[in-house]
Design an enzyme around this catalytic site. Structure first.
Site, PDB file in Angstrom:
ATOM      1  NE  ARG A  79      -2.774  -2.346   2.853  1.00  0.00           N
ATOM      2  CZ  ARG A  79      -3.080  -2.507   4.128  1.00  0.00           C
ATOM      3  NH1 ARG A  79      -3.653  -1.525   4.778  1.00  0.00           N
ATOM      4  NH2 ARG A  79      -2.824  -3.650   4.737  1.00  0.00           N
ATOM      5  CD  GLU A 116      -3.753  -3.877  14.337  1.00  0.00           C
ATOM      6  OE1 GLU A 116      -3.840  -3.385  13.203  1.00  0.00           O
ATOM      7  OE2 GLU A 116      -4.612  -3.701  15.222  1.00  0.00           O
TER       8      GLU A 116
END
Ligand code: PRP
Ligand code: ADE
Length: 191
Positions: A79, A116
């Site tokens: 991204r 995460e």
């Protein structure tokens, strides 16, 4: 939104309205890619030409003061590839990708990290930029900071200096900026 807003110019005076519109467009998906993760999906922003332009202009407005100093934008797969090259063009800087393992063809350096929802590694070409390059790190989102910190380590191993880290979204509750060694950290939106 102003019709005149351009990816080449800093955000117009209606910055807060634009920021709110981009924020509202970000889709929150529970339990993706794992149970307990609230995934912040930027694809609705990309899918709207006006919002994508607004997000890019807002991004730029956070680092416009660095235009004279930045030599290289480093964007992380995947991204970071959506926003990094646009910003590189806006700032007149080079773009260098940090890629997931096995994708870059020439000699690489690698750093492993936890994020995460998992673990991974990033690689950069060993000759990606000249020693002493001043670098701006760009990604869509800062969560735990594992990805950004690994990218910072790669840049330093290659002899570069990180001027700042720039994100569209920062997940404040994960305190990712704390693992970035006191570096300048900019984010357009905070969740
Ligand atoms: O701050 P962290 O906890 O390290 O997480 C942030 C990273 O997680 C996402 O990338 P991901 O690894 O999911 O890859 P993708 O861009 O290919 O989806 C995001 O684009 C950041 O790069
Ligand atoms: N909650 C989250 N949403 C989107 N991308 C992420 N990368 C790491 N955590 C994320």
């Amino acid at each position: 939104m102003s019709d005149t807003l351009s990816i080449d110019t800093p955000a117009a005076p209606d910055t807060e309205a634009l920021r709110a519109r981009v924020r509202e467009a970000i889709r929150s998906v529970p339990d993706f890619p794992k149970e307990g993760i609230l995934f912040r999906d930027i694809t609705p922003v990309l899918a709207d030409a006006e919002l994508f332009r607004a997000a890019s202009a807002l991004h730029h407005s956070h680092v416009a003061d660095l235009a004279e100093q930045v030599d290289v934008i480093v964007g992380m797969e995947s991204r970071g590839f959506l926003f990094g090259p646009i910003l590189a063009q806006q700032l007149g800087a080079a773009f260098v990708p940090a890629r997931k393992p096995g994708k870059l063809p020439a000699a690489t350096v690698e750093e492993r990290y936890a994020l995460e929802y998992g673990e991974n590694a990033l690689q950069m070409h060993a000759d990606a930029f000249a020693e002493g390059a001043r670098v701006l790190v760009v990604d869509d989102l800062l969560a735990t900071g594992g990805t950004a910190a690994a990218t910072g380590r790669l840049i330093e191993r290659l002899g570069g200096t990180v001027l700042a880290y720039l994100f569209l979204i920062e997940l404040d509750f994960l305190n990712g900026r704390e693992v970035l060694g006191g570096a300048r950290v900019e984010a357009v939106l905070h969740f």
